[in-house]
Scaffold this motif. Sequence first.
Motif, PDB file in Angstrom:
ATOM      1  N   SER A  81       0.836  -1.209   0.000  1.00  0.00           N
ATOM      2  CA  SER A  81       0.000   0.000   0.000  1.00  0.00           C
ATOM      3  C   SER A  81       0.867   1.254   0.000  1.00  0.00           C
ATOM      4  CB  SER A  81      -0.957   0.000   1.187  1.00  0.00           C
ATOM      5  OG  SER A  81      -0.242   0.146   2.378  1.00  0.00           O
ATOM      6  N   GLN A  82       2.017   1.171   0.686  1.00  0.00           N
ATOM      7  CA  GLN A  82       2.937   2.320   0.659  1.00  0.00           C
ATOM      8  C   GLN A  82       3.504   2.519  -0.740  1.00  0.00           C
ATOM      9  OE1 GLN A  82       5.472   0.969   3.853  1.00  0.00           O
ATOM     10  NE2 GLN A  82       4.827   2.640   5.176  1.00  0.00           N
ATOM     11  N   THR A  83       3.763   1.387  -1.399  1.00  0.00           N
ATOM     12  CA  THR A  83       4.289   1.459  -2.764  1.00  0.00           C
ATOM     13  C   THR A  83       3.278   2.131  -3.681  1.00  0.00           C
ATOM     14  OG1 THR A  83       5.449  -0.574  -2.372  1.00  0.00           O
ATOM     15  CG2 THR A  83       5.174   0.091  -4.666  1.00  0.00           C
ATOM     16  N   LYS A  84       2.022   1.718  -3.544  1.00  0.00           N
ATOM     17  CA  LYS A  84       0.981   2.314  -4.394  1.00  0.00           C
ATOM     18  C   LYS A  84       0.875   3.812  -4.124  1.00  0.00           C
ATOM     19  CE  LYS A  84      -1.875  -1.788  -4.671  1.00  0.00           C
ATOM     20  NZ  LYS A  84      -3.056  -2.454  -4.142  1.00  0.00           N
ATOM     21  N   GLU A  85       0.962   4.158  -2.848  1.00  0.00           N
ATOM     22  CA  GLU A  85       0.846   5.562  -2.493  1.00  0.00           C
ATOM     23  C   GLU A  85       2.025   6.357  -3.060  1.00  0.00           C
ATOM     24  OE1 GLU A  85      -0.168   6.174   1.584  1.00  0.00           O
ATOM     25  OE2 GLU A  85       0.422   8.272   1.496  1.00  0.00           O
ATOM     26  N   GLN A  86       3.190   5.719  -3.051  1.00  0.00           N
ATOM     27  CA  GLN A  86       4.365   6.395  -3.571  1.00  0.00           C
ATOM     28  C   GLN A  86       4.236   6.618  -5.081  1.00  0.00           C
ATOM     29  OE1 GLN A  86       8.054   4.261  -3.146  1.00  0.00           O
ATOM     30  NE2 GLN A  86       9.107   6.124  -2.550  1.00  0.00           N
ATOM     31  N   ILE A  87       3.776   5.585  -5.757  1.00  0.00           N
ATOM     32  CA  ILE A  87       3.574   5.709  -7.208  1.00  0.00           C
ATOM     33  C   ILE A  87       2.529   6.791  -7.492  1.00  0.00           C
ATOM     34  CG2 ILE A  87       2.657   4.514  -9.234  1.00  0.00           C
ATOM     35  CD1 ILE A  87       3.940   1.942  -8.024  1.00  0.00           C
ATOM     36  N   GLN A  88       1.489   6.745  -6.700  1.00  0.00           N
ATOM     37  CA  GLN A  88       0.420   7.742  -6.828  1.00  0.00           C
ATOM     38  C   GLN A  88       0.978   9.159  -6.639  1.00  0.00           C
ATOM     39  OE1 GLN A  88      -2.817   6.985  -4.015  1.00  0.00           O
ATOM     40  NE2 GLN A  88      -2.540   9.080  -3.333  1.00  0.00           N
ATOM     41  N   ASN A  89       1.819   9.341  -5.637  1.00  0.00           N
ATOM     42  CA  ASN A  89       2.377  10.671  -5.371  1.00  0.00           C
ATOM     43  C   ASN A  89       3.286  11.135  -6.503  1.00  0.00           C
ATOM     44  OD1 ASN A  89       1.041  10.769  -2.966  1.00  0.00           O
ATOM     45  ND2 ASN A  89       2.783  10.073  -1.746  1.00  0.00           N
ATOM     46  N   ILE A  90       4.042  10.195  -7.039  1.00  0.00           N
ATOM     47  CA  ILE A  90       4.956  10.548  -8.134  1.00  0.00           C
ATOM     48  C   ILE A  90       4.151  11.008  -9.354  1.00  0.00           C
ATOM     49  CG2 ILE A  90       6.591   9.580  -9.805  1.00  0.00           C
ATOM     50  CD1 ILE A  90       7.445   7.667  -7.434  1.00  0.00           C
ATOM     51  N   ILE A  91       3.131  10.234  -9.689  1.00  0.00           N
ATOM     52  CA  ILE A  91       2.320  10.592 -10.869  1.00  0.00           C
ATOM     53  C   ILE A  91       1.609  11.919 -10.622  1.00  0.00           C
ATOM     54  CG2 ILE A  91       0.394   9.890 -12.348  1.00  0.00           C
ATOM     55  CD1 ILE A  91       1.121   6.964 -11.649  1.00  0.00           C
ATOM     56  N   ASN A  92       1.091  12.067  -9.407  1.00  0.00           N
ATOM     57  CA  ASN A  92       0.360  13.299  -9.084  1.00  0.00           C
ATOM     58  C   ASN A  92       1.257  14.525  -9.238  1.00  0.00           C
ATOM     59  OD1 ASN A  92      -1.770  14.897  -8.144  1.00  0.00           O
ATOM     60  ND2 ASN A  92      -1.024  14.791  -6.048  1.00  0.00           N
ATOM     61  N   ARG A  93       2.465  14.444  -8.688  1.00  0.00           N
ATOM     62  CA  ARG A  93       3.379  15.588  -8.778  1.00  0.00           C
ATOM     63  C   ARG A  93       3.763  15.862 -10.231  1.00  0.00           C
ATOM     64  NH1 ARG A  93       7.116  14.579  -3.575  1.00  0.00           N
ATOM     65  NH2 ARG A  93       6.099  12.569  -3.729  1.00  0.00           N
ATOM     66  N   TYR A  94       3.932  14.790 -10.958  1.00  0.00           N
ATOM     67  CA  TYR A  94       4.292  14.932 -12.379  1.00  0.00           C
ATOM     68  C   TYR A  94       3.175  15.660 -13.140  1.00  0.00           C
ATOM     69  CZ  TYR A  94       4.984  13.328 -17.197  1.00  0.00           C
ATOM     70  OH  TYR A  94       5.127  13.261 -18.553  1.00  0.00           O
ATOM     71  N   LEU A  95       1.939  15.271 -12.862  1.00  0.00           N
ATOM     72  CA  LEU A  95       0.810  15.875 -13.584  1.00  0.00           C
ATOM     73  C   LEU A  95       0.522  17.299 -13.125  1.00  0.00           C
ATOM     74  CD1 LEU A  95      -1.671  12.854 -13.696  1.00  0.00           C
ATOM     75  CD2 LEU A  95      -0.231  13.727 -15.540  1.00  0.00           C
ATOM     76  N   LEU A  96       1.010  17.633 -11.948  1.00  0.00           N
ATOM     77  CA  LEU A  96       0.758  18.987 -11.441  1.00  0.00           C
ATOM     78  C   LEU A  96       1.740  20.020 -11.981  1.00  0.00           C
ATOM     79  CD1 LEU A  96      -0.298  18.424  -7.741  1.00  0.00           C
ATOM     80  CD2 LEU A  96      -1.634  19.479  -9.552  1.00  0.00           C
ATOM     81  N   ARG A  97       2.723  19.540 -12.717  1.00  0.00           N
ATOM     82  CA  ARG A  97       3.594  20.515 -13.354  1.00  0.00           C
ATOM     83  C   ARG A  97       2.745  21.413 -14.232  1.00  0.00           C
ATOM     84  NH1 ARG A  97       8.541  17.731 -16.235  1.00  0.00           N
ATOM     85  NH2 ARG A  97       6.860  16.761 -17.393  1.00  0.00           N
ATOM     86  N   ASN A  98       3.079  22.676 -14.273  1.00  0.00           N
ATOM     87  CA  ASN A  98       2.272  23.598 -15.070  1.00  0.00           C
ATOM     88  C   ASN A  98       2.289  23.196 -16.536  1.00  0.00           C
ATOM     89  OD1 ASN A  98       1.537  25.188 -12.946  1.00  0.00           O
ATOM     90  ND2 ASN A  98       3.384  26.444 -13.086  1.00  0.00           N
ATOM     91  N   ALA A  99       1.113  22.959 -17.032  1.00  0.00           N
ATOM     92  CA  ALA A  99       1.005  22.595 -18.442  1.00  0.00           C
ATOM     93  C   ALA A  99       1.240  23.836 -19.289  1.00  0.00           C
ATOM     94  CB  ALA A  99      -0.370  22.026 -18.732  1.00  0.00           C
TER      95      ALA A  99
END
Lengths: 344, 359
Positions: free
Chosen positions: A4-22
Amino acid sequence: MTESQTKEQIQNIINRYLLRNAPQPAGVRSIAESVAIGTDIGGHRTENQDRVLLAYRLNADNSETFSIILCDGMGGMESGAQCASLSIAIFIARLFFYDSVNTTLSSRLDFSVREADRIVFSNHFGKGGATLSSVTFDTKYGFCGVNVGDSRIYACEFDKVNQLTTDDTLAGIRKDKTSYFPDDKNLLQFIGMGKDINPHIIEINSNDNISSFLITSDGSHFVGDDALAKIVVNSKKSETVVRRLIELSRMYGGSDNSSIAFMQISSDFKQQLNPDRDVLYIFTPYSELQIVCCPDRKIKDENMDCKPNIDINTQPKKKSRKQKNKPDKKLTPTIEISFGDSNG
Amino acid sequence: MNTLPLQANDIILDRYEILKYIGAGGMQYVYQARDTKLKRIVALKTPQNASQAIRFKQSAILAARINHHNVAKTFDYFTSPENKEYLIEEYVDGVDLDQMFDGKVRYIDPYLVARLLHYMAKGLSASHHAGVVHRDIKPSNILFINNSSGIEIKITDFGIAKMAESELTEAVERDITVTNSRTVLGAIPFMAPEVIDTPTKVGKEADIWSTGALIFKLLTGEYPFGTGLKAIQNLGISKFPEIPDFVTKNIQYKSIAESIIEIMKRCMKFEPTERLTADELVQQCGKLCYSSNERFIGAIYKSIHTTNGLISTSTYRDVFYHQKNIYGQIAAVGDEVMYAKHEGVPYERAFPVVKLYSK
């Protein structure tokens, strides 16, 4: 590290990546020739709150999972872009990293959407949210769709385009599809409502004459089904479909963010992408992210020498030979992330 | 993010001085303002954008037809030289029921429910006699006033009201830049089935259904059919929802709760013509026996015996309560409660008592 920590980590990585200003201009990208994704801020909005991407993974057993996903952050409420990014990140982390290989694709889609709803609600307390639409392929189960909100999934055949989803609005569920009251096109449900969400699972029969799938945000399909169908039927390339629909949305006023994902059913990613096993590929209209998954959690946990690099400004990296030759095993903590920028 | 069109100390038409921003409801911004000519505090409303002006004006004209204590009064409507629309309404120093439920209140006692229902029925009756159908009865459109003068409610926001005899024939097209894909979640649990199935035939009966659904929420803390899409799917089953056991479990509330449930069921008939009219609803509410006592918030701070104790108050006098006086979930030492109080020696007595919840 637990799963579950792994999933959360992956989730956080993707989230931060997508939050970069488009970037503000429209971004359209073709992936493996058969998939195209694009997004445009439109002519009136100050922020693009849509997120659209292709996620791909070649699993350890050589099976494939890939998914086109579109989230439309809800303007007028708080943090539309944040909710869209988070929704999509949770969805991917749950959909691609699941606990039991016997879980059906439709169950995984349903669970992933409910998890996205739960977590977005816990962060935004129902005051922000997003739509979510996805068509996902899994080697074992074929294609399946899921939808919440008023973004749409269409199935395209040789000479026609059929809407597979029903908008989660009062107008959408009426037989005449008409708005009689000012709020009739407002959403009945969205990711982040926190309670009573009912994800629509769309079972897709492989015997149907479907040649491709199209997902649109409401800023794209407001041009009308007729115009939309003509563009799809008369465009030879996936990228052309996406470019033309975005241009049309602009021509019609461009009053909202406009996003599109188009995927041909015959997509051959193994051939076109030459992917590494157990690498999660995320393609957005502007760039791509690769999350390399650890084959043996125990060893990596002990060594602790493989913490994820979550600096989203990192320059593109070359994958090491060691990573390329990973053994084929399940389990998926992240060990390395690389970014590649595209000029769209 | 929208910026507010008005700031404190702005003067509108040389008459209305903005005191503070209250909030954004439906299609408008709401401010507290001072009428410098009549020396009174008013609510000043202005549409959130120009495309809502027609609907805004329509709501002002319809609301102005109604003159009743339980409907927020419309004082004035005008367009400024800058072509901005303004509505001046009675200022109500209270909270809307949505804010109340968003806070610590999960449900309220049946005596208070009876009282609110009676006031709502009177307000609706006046509205329907003026030929106006509100069409959007929901917690955020009911203002709740609780002070030393007692308890009051005011129906407000006639934003999508219509004349009862007028036909709804034209579809409303959404301006995508206006609504921004907002949700309709607040209204759905209170929406009559015909609003979904036969929207052109929505009449006074829809207001009665919504009132019944709102009373369900007040009495039970639950939405009768759920929220969002699920509420619409459940409405399609055409079955009146289960009432939670606690509502009629306590003998001290059983009688009044059963009477309210009976009225509620007659408000929420799936066939619109079978529902009570607003006048009949007023008549039925007249048979309910309830007190007009103000409600207070306090915390249980001491047990005397295992089943009773004292509530600390803002005054020097504690209030005695017994567990049998509590409606719904039992409260314990440390819990906040909402209560009314009555004379008693050595302590005043609390009744009814309802447990509050942390946010």
